[in-house]
Every structure is written in structure tokens, then in C-alpha cells.
Design a protein around this motif. Structure first.
Motif, mmCIF file in Angstrom:
data_model
loop_
_atom_site.group_PDB
_atom_site.id
_atom_site.type_symbol
_atom_site.label_atom_id
_atom_site.label_comp_id
_atom_site.label_asym_id
_atom_site.label_seq_id
_atom_site.Cartn_x
_atom_site.Cartn_y
_atom_site.Cartn_z
ATOM 1 N N LYS A 70 56.114 -11.496 3.574
ATOM 2 C CA LYS A 70 56.594 -12.508 2.891
ATOM 3 C C LYS A 70 57.981 -11.813 2.010
ATOM 4 O O LYS A 70 58.824 -12.451 1.615
ATOM 5 N N SER A 71 57.875 -10.566 1.770
ATOM 6 C CA SER A 71 58.766 -9.932 1.122
ATOM 7 C C SER A 71 58.841 -8.468 1.746
ATOM 8 O O SER A 71 58.140 -8.069 2.263
ATOM 9 N N ALA A 72 60.043 -7.881 1.167
ATOM 10 C CA ALA A 72 60.058 -6.396 1.690
ATOM 11 C C ALA A 72 59.210 -5.360 1.200
ATOM 12 O O ALA A 72 58.706 -4.310 1.897
ATOM 13 N N ASP A 73 58.666 -5.542 0.058
ATOM 14 C CA ASP A 73 57.612 -4.719 -0.567
ATOM 15 C C ASP A 73 56.125 -5.402 -0.456
ATOM 16 O O ASP A 73 55.208 -4.883 -0.957
ATOM 17 N N ASP A 74 55.910 -6.209 0.649
ATOM 18 C CA ASP A 74 54.622 -6.891 0.935
ATOM 19 C C ASP A 74 53.885 -5.622 1.563
ATOM 20 O O ASP A 74 54.120 -4.686 1.783
ATOM 21 N N ASP A 75 52.492 -5.974 1.557
ATOM 22 C CA ASP A 75 51.366 -4.987 1.752
ATOM 23 C C ASP A 75 51.523 -4.575 2.947
ATOM 24 O O ASP A 75 52.345 -5.021 3.913
ATOM 25 N N LYS A 76 51.382 -2.963 3.074
ATOM 26 C CA LYS A 76 51.538 -2.447 4.312
ATOM 27 C C LYS A 76 51.102 -2.697 5.528
ATOM 28 O O LYS A 76 51.486 -2.547 6.612
ATOM 29 N N LYS A 77 49.898 -3.654 5.333
ATOM 30 C CA LYS A 77 49.024 -3.957 6.419
ATOM 31 C C LYS A 77 50.027 -5.111 7.514
ATOM 32 O O LYS A 77 49.611 -5.348 8.577
ATOM 33 N N HIS A 78 50.909 -5.561 6.822
ATOM 34 C CA HIS A 78 51.921 -6.393 7.505
ATOM 35 C C HIS A 78 53.009 -5.837 8.235
ATOM 36 O O HIS A 78 53.896 -6.453 8.888
ATOM 37 N N TRP A 79 53.029 -4.628 8.355
ATOM 38 C CA TRP A 79 54.152 -3.724 8.847
ATOM 39 C C TRP A 79 53.552 -2.619 9.746
ATOM 40 O O TRP A 79 52.495 -2.316 9.830
ATOM 41 N N TYR A 80 54.399 -2.106 10.691
ATOM 42 C CA TYR A 80 53.926 -1.151 11.573
ATOM 43 C C TYR A 80 55.126 -0.147 11.951
ATOM 44 O O TYR A 80 56.354 -0.738 12.037
ATOM 45 N N PRO A 81 54.799 1.010 12.495
ATOM 46 C CA PRO A 81 55.909 1.720 13.323
ATOM 47 C C PRO A 81 55.966 1.444 14.505
ATOM 48 O O PRO A 81 54.958 1.338 15.225
ATOM 49 N N PRO A 82 56.996 1.007 15.090
ATOM 50 C CA PRO A 82 57.398 0.637 16.428
ATOM 51 C C PRO A 82 57.243 1.603 17.401
ATOM 52 O O PRO A 82 57.928 1.560 18.662
ATOM 53 N N GLY A 83 56.333 2.586 17.702
ATOM 54 C CA GLY A 83 55.952 3.381 18.609
ATOM 55 C C GLY A 83 56.947 4.656 18.613
ATOM 56 O O GLY A 83 57.751 4.693 18.000
ATOM 57 N N HIS A 84 56.627 5.546 19.425
ATOM 58 C CA HIS A 84 57.285 6.844 19.373
ATOM 59 C C HIS A 84 58.459 6.737 20.078
ATOM 60 O O HIS A 84 59.354 7.703 19.978
ATOM 61 N N GLY A 85 58.761 5.626 20.872
ATOM 62 C CA GLY A 85 60.160 5.341 21.269
ATOM 63 C C GLY A 85 61.057 5.231 20.219
ATOM 64 O O GLY A 85 62.399 5.166 20.826
ATOM 65 N N ASP A 86 60.773 4.912 19.173
ATOM 66 C CA ASP A 86 61.728 4.847 18.251
ATOM 67 C C ASP A 86 62.541 6.196 17.444
ATOM 68 O O ASP A 86 63.098 6.171 16.734
ATOM 69 N N LEU A 87 61.719 7.123 18.266
ATOM 70 C CA LEU A 87 62.217 8.677 18.019
ATOM 71 C C LEU A 87 63.703 8.632 18.048
ATOM 72 O O LEU A 87 64.440 9.443 17.106
ATOM 73 N N TYR A 88 64.475 8.391 19.121
ATOM 74 C CA TYR A 88 65.655 8.604 19.307
ATOM 75 C C TYR A 88 66.504 7.754 18.358
ATOM 76 O O TYR A 88 67.503 8.449 17.842
ATOM 77 N N ASN A 89 66.450 6.645 18.208
ATOM 78 C CA ASN A 89 67.194 6.010 17.103
ATOM 79 C C ASN A 89 66.906 6.482 15.779
ATOM 80 O O ASN A 89 67.989 6.803 14.830
ATOM 81 N N ALA A 90 65.769 6.958 15.518
ATOM 82 C CA ALA A 90 65.341 7.717 13.900
ATOM 83 C C ALA A 90 66.081 8.848 13.806
ATOM 84 O O ALA A 90 66.490 9.215 12.908
ATOM 85 N N LEU A 91 66.040 9.646 14.742
ATOM 86 C CA LEU A 91 66.444 10.833 14.908
ATOM 87 C C LEU A 91 68.209 10.738 14.781
ATOM 88 O O LEU A 91 68.867 11.631 14.012
ATOM 89 N N TYR A 92 68.580 9.957 15.458
ATOM 90 C CA TYR A 92 69.969 9.573 15.398
ATOM 91 C C TYR A 92 70.637 9.091 13.952
ATOM 92 O O TYR A 92 71.615 9.689 13.279
ATOM 93 N N GLN A 93 70.092 8.069 13.362
ATOM 94 C CA GLN A 93 70.429 7.446 12.335
ATOM 95 C C GLN A 93 70.148 8.279 11.105
ATOM 96 O O GLN A 93 70.636 8.216 9.989
ATOM 97 N N SER A 94 68.879 9.081 11.037
ATOM 98 C CA SER A 94 68.642 10.103 10.021
ATOM 99 C C SER A 94 69.872 11.215 9.619
ATOM 100 O O SER A 94 69.765 11.539 8.581
ATOM 101 N N GLY A 95 70.575 11.386 10.622
ATOM 102 C CA GLY A 95 71.446 12.716 10.624
ATOM 103 C C GLY A 95 70.751 13.858 10.972
ATOM 104 O O GLY A 95 71.613 14.804 11.140
ATOM 105 N N VAL A 96 69.455 13.819 11.498
ATOM 106 C CA VAL A 96 68.896 15.196 11.858
ATOM 107 C C VAL A 96 69.389 15.403 12.910
ATOM 108 O O VAL A 96 69.517 16.868 13.327
ATOM 109 N N LEU A 97 69.784 14.841 13.957
ATOM 110 C CA LEU A 97 70.283 15.052 15.402
ATOM 111 C C LEU A 97 71.595 15.828 15.164
ATOM 112 O O LEU A 97 71.637 16.898 15.829
#
Length: 587
Positions: A311-338
């Protein structure tokens, strides 16, 4: 090379989409009817602004010429201003990479806007009175989700954090609209077009050339540690050493032996970031550069309403999830690590799961990648009884692709499990050409098959997680293929088969739901049993193992509902079946 860790998820099959000139599934659905004269589009600057329902008439549809083709999920984005207060942050994209034994890089901020084009969003949202009920329902669901995530973004007060969280929710919303469109079309893979990989698509490891160690200067190693509820890196494996301890020993030995500088990169999530940062502090004085960065954090979706759980951005972590290791490419690119790796002259990245101690840098595979000019390699291995549900490589209309069990129709599941047609499985050990990855990300072509992962919350509500697999990217890279790897061992942090083991393969180990969470696993095993002579172990129910337990042959332990079995310290179980309610004091 690899360890077989079976993560068997019973998921829904994924239908495929035909190619379309439009950039968004919702845009394609909205234009199912013939276009009418254009109507001025409302200007919306971000996901924060809700969408209001509009009459579904032809006059509401924008002309196709007015639509700007726009792929948002992997569009090049402006790097964000980030903070160092990672453990307290509500958005993973606000966490800047953490560098150990090295200086953070200085990045140039490009001028591209992070925010979506307003005409693109309005085009996605408008409906038509001439489309079928399923398509119309899809449009309503997209609008409802849009309004809900707008409310989530508005709940963030800090401007910079809000901007980062908005961007993250845009990526989630694009994934969600793709899911809606694929569900509405209900298209499946044509099973008759699926074939076993051709000989040139899978290269046997024994045919790989000898290696030039100087190639290691162009390599970086990345461990994926984002998907679990508790960090695997802090779990004791052997001799009081954790997964991360052994990984660090592997890379340090590699660097010392060959006098190179191979950095270690850890991709974490909101679930594992704090534990990982705490653990890597003890390596601050080591001769090894360590970088950590967070992958995305997406909201779980209620299965019935298709609305977000938090219901809010800081709601309990049980309501959120990491979207699989396929997110690697986007996260690597957006973080600046690439970009940082490329600026250091790194050209190749070896990726594996953090709990896979058999996944070590193999110089022969790196040499083969360079010689064959392949932009992507996947290490595969022959299936065993423990691997029957693991993803496999297939030939689909002449191109190599990853097939996961979630994409397989129920009538083909048994054939998928069989080793006759699908003889190999994906170890998730991936070798990636970094310049090629950067090019793909910049052109926005990295769309991975969606895996729908159904879950049940602690209070019994059915929810969905939309995930992607890193191996699915294989079809986007030039000359991509598989390498059939050999079995593994443990030297300098590398796993090797013990010479005293009678069997040539690893034991089959199946643990029930009581061992699913890492905290429960640690509680139920005072110390990992000795399994050098073990062939098969099955444990279900409320079972606890003492210290220095030895397991041999086939051992099955079944605790009945409401009952408990305690296996005492020093116990030896050989070809035994234990069931019922036992408190073993002596044997």
C-alpha cells in the motif's frame, strides 16, 4: 565447473507473442480496431499521475501515426543520484554500488530523460469498443494497476528517492503490461517446432582449446545473490566457511596464481543486501576488489484482482520480490557497474549463482569464447534425477533458446522431464561479452520471456510474481551457444569430488518444506552431515539433525503431521527408513 542445485518451481506456462511494429503490448491491444482521426493526448510526466477512465469509442483512439514507438523497460536512462544509506532505503534503485578496496568511479550524466513520453503512455491506455472481452479486461487491469503504483510513488517523500522509485515502477509496469497482453492472446510455444540442440549449438568441454592466462585480465566475476529470503552467502558450507568465504578464496587464488586483477561483483536484493554488506567488511584489507549493487524490487500482485500487494513504498518486505536473475542485465546497466567495468578494460563477465561452488572460472571456456567470437555462452550439463525440472537449451526454428518448465504445457511435462529429447540442463553459469551487452541494452532489445511464479502469502492469499531468467538472453546474442561442462571438486575454494567417494555423481538430496527457508535449514542441521557414501536422501516433515551425523546409501526420513524426529549427535544411518514420531536417543 558447476554444482547441481535444483530450484523446481511449478509455474504457469508462458504464451508467446507474434512480432508487432508497436513498442508496447497494451498499445497493440488498444489499436486492435481501425484508427480514427487523432485526438490531442494528455500530457503526463511520470507514473505518479493516475489515469482516469475514458469512454471507449473510436474517437478516443489516437491515430497510429501519432504514436511514437517507445520501448521503456530497457531504454537508456539517466543514471540516478544515489545515496549510501542502503539498508534503510525503500527502493533498490536508490542504492549506489558499494566498492571494497577500490575508489568509486566518476560518472558522466547523460541528458536522456528517465520519464516516459506522454503520448506513449496514453496510447497504451486507451481502449476500443470493437475488441473482445478479454482484451477490454486487460485494458482495465492495466489502468487499475497504473493508478495503484501511482499511489505507491506518491507515498515517497524524498525527491531523489521518489524519482528512482518512479523509474523502478515504470519498469515493473512495462513487465506487467507484457504479461497482460500475453495472457490475453493465450499463445503457446508450438511443441512440434521444438527440437534438441544441433551439434554446433552445444560444444563438448573436451573439445575446448588450451588457454592463454593473459585473457583473465579482461575478465570480471559476478555472483547472483538476490532471490532468496536470507543471504546464502552467510550459510556455513564446510569447515566453518560460508559460500562467500569460498568464493573469495576462489578469486584470490585466481588473481595470485596468474598475477591478474579479476574483480568480484555481487548482485544483491533488498532481501540480501544488508547481510552481504556486513559479511564483506571483513575483506576490506584483502587483495581483492569487491563491488555490490542491488537488483530491482517489484510489488507482488494479488492473483484475483491483479493489483499490487503493498500500500506504500515502505510497506513490509513480504509484499515485494526481486524479479529473478533475468533482472541482472537491467540492474547491471542502470547501476553504472557495466560502464565501470568497460572503463577498466573488462570485456567478459562470468555469472553464476552464489550458492554454486562448482561454478569457477575456467580459462578454457574463456579462450573458447574469444576464439569462437561468441557474445554469450551457457554452461550446461547432462541431466540427472535431480535435474529433471531444470531449464534446458532447445532449437526453435533454427535458433537456440532456453526452455523453462513454466513454459511447458501440462500435456508435455513428462516429455520435458525425460532425458531422451532434453538431455541437458542449464547450470546458470553464463559468460557474457560486455561490449555486446551494452549495445543490446542501448538499443532496447533485451526482452526476456516472462515466468509467472505463483505464491501463497502467510495469510493464505494467492499472489503472482512476474520474473525473468538470465539464461533466456541467449537468443539476443551473436554466436551464442552452450558448453557441456564436466563434474566438479574442492581446491582453493573450488568444489571437487572427494577421491574416497564410490559414486561418480553427486547424491540426490530432497528436502521438504520445513527446510525451505535458510533460517529453518540452519536450525534443523546443527552441522552438515557426512555424505561421502550417500546415494539418496529424502527428508520430509519436522526433522532435526544433530552434529557429526553420517548418512550412507539410501536414507529416507519422514515425520508424520504434528510429529517430530530428532537424529542425535554422532548417529550413523545407512540404508534406513525412519518414519512416525521418533526421538532417537541411541542406535
Amino acid at each position: 565447473m558447476h554444482a547441481r542445485w535444483s530450484c523446481q518451481l511449478e509455474q504457469k506456462k508462458r504464451p508467446s507473442l507474434p512480432p508487432s511494429p508497436l513498442s508496447s503490448p497494451i498499445a497493440r491491444l488498444a489499436l486492435a480496431a481501425p484508427p480514427s482521426p487523432p485526438r490531442p493526448l494528455l500530457q503526463r510526466k511520470s507514473v505518479c499521475e493516475p489515469i482516469h477512465e475514458e469512454p471507449s469509442t473510436h474517437s478516443d483512439l489516437p491515430a497510429q501515426d501519432d504514436l511514437e514507438i517507445y520501448k521503456r523497460h530497457h531504454r537508456p536512462r539517466t543514471p540516478l543520484t544515489r545515496t549510501n544509506s542502503a539498508p534503510q532505503l525503500i527502493s533498490t534503485t536508490t542504492t549506489q554500488p558499494v566498492y571494497i578496496n577500490q575508489r568509486p568511479p566518476t560518472r558522466t550524466m547523460p541528458s536522456d530523460s528517465l520519464m516516459p513520453k506522454s503520448d506513449s503512455f496514453n496510447a497504451r491506455m486507451r481502449g476500443s469498443s470493437h475488441i473482445d472481452f478479454k482484451t477490454a479486461t486487460t485494458g482495465v487491469a492495466a489502468k487499475a494497476m497504473r493508478n495503484e503504483i501511482s499511489n505507491l510513488v506518491r507515498s515517497v517523500q524524498d525527491p531523489e528517492t521518489k524519482k528512482a522509485f518512479d523509474t523502478e515502477m515504470q519498469s515493473f509496469f512495462y513487465l506487467f503490461t507484457r504479461y497482460l497482453a500475453e495472457r490475453a492472446r493465450s499463445q503457446e510455444l508450438d511443441w512440434d517446432r521444438i527440437k534438441s540442440p544441433a551439434e554446433d549449438q552445444i560444444v563438448p568441454y573436451v573439445k575446448l582449446p588450451s588457454a592463454d592466462a593473459s585473457n583473465l585480465a579482461k575478465l570480471a566475476v559476478l555472483k547472483v545473490n538476490g532471490g532468496l529470503g536470507t543471504s546464502m552467502e552467510c550459510l556455513e558450507v564446510k569447515d566453518d566457511m560460508t559460500f562467500l568465504d569460498l568464493t573469495v578464496r576462489q578469486i584470490e587464488h585466481l588473481n595470485t596464481t596468474h598475477r591478474v586483477d579479476v574483480p568480484l561483483i555481487l548482485m544483491t536484493s533488498f532481501n540480501t543486501h544488508e547481510d552481504t554488506l556486513r559479511i564483506i567488511k571483513k575483506y576490506a584489507n584483502q587483495q581483492l576488489r569487491i563491488t555490490t549493487f542491488n537488483q530491482s524490487r517489484y510489488p507482488r500482485i494479488f492473483k484475483e484482482s491483479l493489483l499490487p500487494c503493498p500500500k506504500s513504498a515502505d510497506d513490509d518486505k513480504k509484499h515485494w520480490y526481486p524479479p529473478g536473475h533475468g533482472d541482472l542485465y537491467n540492474a547491471l546497466y542502470q547501476s553504472g557497474v557495466l560502464d565501470q567495468l568497460l572503463s577498466e578494460g573488462k570485456e567478459y563477465l562470468f555469472v553464476s549463482n552464489s550458492d554454486n561452488l562448482g561454478a569457477v572460472v575456467d580459462e578454457k571456456i574463456l579462450q573458447h569464447m574469444i576464439d569462437s567470437q561468441a557474445d554469450f555462452l551457457m554452461e550446461v550439463t547432462d541431466k540427472t534425477k535431480a535435474d529433471i525440472k531444470g531449464g534446458t537449451l532447445i532449437d526453435y526454428d533454427g535458433s537456440i533458446r532456453l526452455l523453462e518448465v513454466a513454459q511447458v504445457a501440462s500435456e508435455h511435462i513428462e516429455e520435458f522431464k525425460s532425458v531422451r529429447k532434453f538431455k541437458i540442463f542449464n547450470t546458470n553459469n553464463l559468460w557474457i561479452n560486455l561490449p555486446a551487452l551494452k549495445n543490446i541494452m542501448q538499443t532496447g532489445e533485451m526482452e526476456l520471456e516472462i515466468i509467472v511464479n505463483p505464491k501463497t502469502t502467510d495469510d493464505g492469499q494467492a499472489v503472482l510474481q512476474l520474473e525473468t531468467a538470465a539464461g533466456a538472453a541467449i537468443r539476443h546474442f551473436r554466436n551464442a551457444h552452450g558448453v557441456n561442462s564436466d563434474i566438479y571438486s574442492l581446491q582453493h575454494g573450488q568444489l571437487v569430488i572427494n577421491e574416497q567417494r564410490m559414486f561418480e555423481t553427486t547424491p540426490v538430496i530432497k528436502l521438504g518444506d520445513h527446510f525451505k527457508k535458510i533460517a529453518q535449514f540452519q536450525k534443523r542441521f546443527k552441522k552438515i552431515p557426512k555424505i561421502i557414501e550417500l546415494d539418496h536422501l529424502t527428508v520430509t516433515g519436522d526433522v532435526y539433525f544433530g552434529r557429526n551425523v553420517t548418512l550412507r546409501g539410501t536414507v529416507i526420513v519422514v515425520a508424520n503431521e504434528g510429529q517430530r524426529i530428532d537424529i542425535p549427535d554422532g548417529c550413523i544411518l545407512e540404508n534406513r527408513l525412519l518414519s512416525g514420531n521418533l526421538n532417537m536417543i541411541e542406535l
